[in-house]
Design an enzyme around this catalytic site. Sequence first.
Site, PDB file in Angstrom:
ATOM      1  N   HIS A  57      34.063  45.632  47.373  1.00 54.39           N
ATOM      2  CA  HIS A  57      34.219  45.585  45.927  1.00 54.39           C
ATOM      3  C   HIS A  57      32.948  45.660  44.963  1.00 54.39           C
ATOM      4  O   HIS A  57      32.934  45.737  43.873  1.00 54.39           O
ATOM      5  CB  HIS A  57      34.654  44.066  45.368  1.00 54.39           C
ATOM      6  CG  HIS A  57      33.667  43.014  45.773  1.00 54.39           C
ATOM      7  ND1 HIS A  57      33.472  42.456  47.144  1.00 54.39           N
ATOM      8  CD2 HIS A  57      32.971  42.412  44.924  1.00 54.39           C
ATOM      9  CE1 HIS A  57      32.599  41.794  47.116  1.00 54.39           C
ATOM     10  NE2 HIS A  57      32.274  41.717  45.735  1.00 54.39           N
ATOM     11  N   HIS A  72      30.234  46.941  39.990  1.00 53.30           N
ATOM     12  CA  HIS A  72      31.157  45.832  40.545  1.00 53.30           C
ATOM     13  C   HIS A  72      32.705  46.320  40.235  1.00 53.30           C
ATOM     14  O   HIS A  72      33.054  46.342  39.101  1.00 53.30           O
ATOM     15  CB  HIS A  72      31.066  44.588  39.663  1.00 53.30           C
ATOM     16  CG  HIS A  72      31.477  43.516  40.600  1.00 53.30           C
ATOM     17  ND1 HIS A  72      32.890  42.963  40.633  1.00 53.30           N
ATOM     18  CD2 HIS A  72      30.853  42.257  41.373  1.00 53.30           C
ATOM     19  CE1 HIS A  72      33.224  42.069  41.297  1.00 53.30           C
ATOM     20  NE2 HIS A  72      32.044  41.600  41.696  1.00 53.30           N
TER      21      HIS A  72
END
Length: 149
Positions: A57, A72
């Site tokens: 992620h 992110h």
Amino acid sequence: MTTVTSPLTGRAIGLPAVPDPVFSGAMVGPGTAIDPVRERTEAVAPVDGIVVSLHPHAFVVVDADGHGVLTHLGIDTVQLNGEGFELLAAKGDSVTRGQAVVRWDPAAVEAAGKSPVSPVIALEATADSLGDLVEDGDIERGQPLFAWS
């Protein structure tokens, strides 16, 4: 001066619009955010450098000047335990700007109840060290997001 480019195609929305107080409050660092297009896509390196941190992620690339840029992918996506994310690089790899690092599906993230909004953060920077910050409008992968001096 480092030019940081967008790792994703979508809409720039700026950190204040990120649905997470840590990012919206710039506690991780200054930068901006992308609300990505809702299709399976690749997140690419925003600078030339070394991948120093890599998770399904999120990833950090550090350039030759020592500037670390965090991408992110979505908010609270760590809770997905990597499901729907495919690593295309490895920690320690040298990457060039625009090189694919993670393949993911923002629509699947949204369907799982998470926000696909993706902060792009200048780590260990100050807000006044960033210029030409893009905080609204459509943006294509590879277009400049901000300059870091």
